[in-house]
Design a protein around this motif. Structure first.
Motif, mmCIF file in Angstrom:
data_model
loop_
_atom_site.group_PDB
_atom_site.id
_atom_site.type_symbol
_atom_site.label_atom_id
_atom_site.label_comp_id
_atom_site.label_asym_id
_atom_site.label_seq_id
_atom_site.Cartn_x
_atom_site.Cartn_y
_atom_site.Cartn_z
ATOM 1 N N ALA A 228 -4.753 8.667 0.668
ATOM 2 C CA ALA A 228 -4.530 6.864 0.733
ATOM 3 C C ALA A 228 -4.986 6.267 -0.579
ATOM 4 O O ALA A 228 -4.261 5.322 -1.120
ATOM 5 N N LEU A 229 -5.858 6.996 -1.230
ATOM 6 C CA LEU A 229 -6.650 6.463 -2.629
ATOM 7 C C LEU A 229 -5.420 6.451 -3.549
ATOM 8 O O LEU A 229 -5.592 5.647 -4.376
ATOM 9 N N TRP A 231 -2.272 6.555 -3.179
ATOM 10 C CA TRP A 231 -1.246 5.499 -2.645
ATOM 11 C C TRP A 231 -1.917 4.180 -3.242
ATOM 12 O O TRP A 231 -0.959 3.190 -3.386
ATOM 13 N N LEU A 232 -3.073 3.915 -2.838
ATOM 14 C CA LEU A 232 -3.787 2.623 -3.228
ATOM 15 C C LEU A 232 -3.564 2.214 -4.726
ATOM 16 O O LEU A 232 -3.118 1.150 -5.157
ATOM 17 N N SER A 233 -4.021 3.318 -5.422
ATOM 18 C CA SER A 233 -3.950 3.259 -6.870
ATOM 19 C C SER A 233 -2.433 2.920 -7.468
ATOM 20 O O SER A 233 -2.330 2.104 -8.333
ATOM 21 N N SER A 235 -0.086 1.577 -5.693
ATOM 22 C CA SER A 235 0.263 0.295 -5.407
ATOM 23 C C SER A 235 -0.272 -0.795 -6.392
ATOM 24 O O SER A 235 0.383 -2.008 -6.576
ATOM 25 N N LEU A 236 -1.535 -0.618 -6.571
ATOM 26 C CA LEU A 236 -2.072 -1.551 -7.322
ATOM 27 C C LEU A 236 -1.678 -1.718 -8.816
ATOM 28 O O LEU A 236 -1.646 -2.702 -9.494
#
Length: 250
Positions: A228-229, A231-233, A235-236
Motif C-alpha cells: 500500500a505504501l 502504491w501511495l508513493s 500516486s503522490l
C-alpha cells in the motif's frame, strides 16, 4: 481477554485490512490501471479468509469435509507469494532477487515443497473440517507430527521467496529514496523475517502457540501495508508531477 480472543482479533483485523485495500483498488481496476495489485490484495484476502474458523468450515464442508480447503490454501499461498515476489523485485529493481524467484532454483524449491505438501496431506486422515487442521492434529501423536511437517513444508517456499527479496529491502533502507518507499522496504523486510521465523513453528511449544499466529498474521499485515505504501508513493509522485507548473516559453 484470552489467547483465542486475541487470535480472533488478529485474524479479523488482517482480513479487514486486506479486504479494504482490495476494495480501494476497484476504481483503478475499472479504469484498467494496475489490475495486478488488486489481484494480489484479493488473493491475500482470500488466503486470510481460508485461515479463519467460520469461513473455513463453511467452504470446506461444501468441498466434502476432508480439509481440501487447507490444501487449496497452501497452493493459493504459493501462487500469491510467487507473483508478489516478482512484483516487489521489479518494483525495487532487484535483478538478483528476480532471478532467484524465477530461475531453476525456485522451480526446484517450489516442486519439492509442493510434493511434500501433497504427500503429507495424503498420509493423514483428514476427515473432519477444522481450520489449521486442529482436529487432525489432535487425533494421535502420529497425526500431530504429520500436521507439523505439513505446515513446515507449506512455509518453505514462501520463506525462500521472501529471503530472496530481503537483501534488496535492506539495501533500500539507507538510500535517499522517498520515505514512503523506504518505509515500504522496512515493512517488507519485516515480513521476510517473520515468514522465515515461522519455519520454527514446529518447535514452538503449545503454551506459546499464539506466537505462531503472531508471526503469520504480522507477516501478512506487513506485506499488505508495504504494498500500500508503494502504491501511495507512486500516486503522490504522479499527482505532484501533474501539478508542476509548465515551463515558461523562451
Amino acid at each position: 481477554m484470552g489467547k483465542p480472543g486475541m487470535i480472533a482479533i488478529l485474524q479479523w483485523t488482517t482480513l479487514a485490512v486486506g479486504g479494504g485495500l482490495a476494495l480501494a483498488r476497484i476504481p483503478s481496476v475499472l479504469r484498467g490501471e494496475n489490475r495486478s495489485l488488486f489481484s494480489l490484495y484479493a488473493l491475500m484476502t482470500l488466503a486470510v479468509l481460508l485461515s479463519i474458523d467460520g469461513p473455513y468450515l463453511a467452504i470446506d464442508q461444501a468441498l466434502g469435509g476432508l480439509n481440501i480447503a487447507n490444501l487449496i490454501l497452501r497452493f493459493l499461498i504459493f501462487g500469491t507469494v510467487f507473483f508478489l515476489g516478482i512484483r516487489i523485485a521489479r518494483g525495487f529493481g532487484a535483478g538478483d532477487a528476480l532471478r532467484r524467484i524465477t530461475g531453476p532454483v525456485r522451480i526446484a524449491v517450489a516442486a519439492a515443497a509442493s510434493l511434500a505438501v501433497i504427500v503429507l496431506f495424503a498420509m493423514m486422515d483428514t476427515a473432519g473440517s477444522s481450520a489449521g487442521l486442529v482436529a487432525v492434529f489432535a487425533k494421535d501423536p502420529g497425526h500431530a507430527a504429520l500436521v507439523e511437517y505439513y505446515g513446515a513444508a507449506g512455509r518453505l517456499y514462501p520463506a525462500y521467496v521472501m529471503l530472496a527479496l530481503l537483501p534488496a529491502m535492506l539495501q533500500t533502507l539507507p538510500s535517499r529514496l522517498p520515505i514512503l518507499v523506504r518505509s515500504s522496504a522496512a515493512l517488507l523486510a519485516a515480513a521476510s523475517v517473520a515468514i522465515t521465523l515461522s519455519l520454527l513453528s514446529p518447535v514452538i511449544p503449545q503454551s506459546l502457540e499464539f506466537l505462531r499466529y503472531l508471526l503469520n498474521y504480522s507477516a501478512i499485515l506487513c506485506l499488505l501495508t508495504g504494498l500500500a505504501l508503494i502504491w501511495l508513493s507512486k500516486s503522490l509522485a504522479k499527482r505532484l508531477k501533474q501539478t508542476e507548473p509548465a515551463e515558461l516559453p523562451a
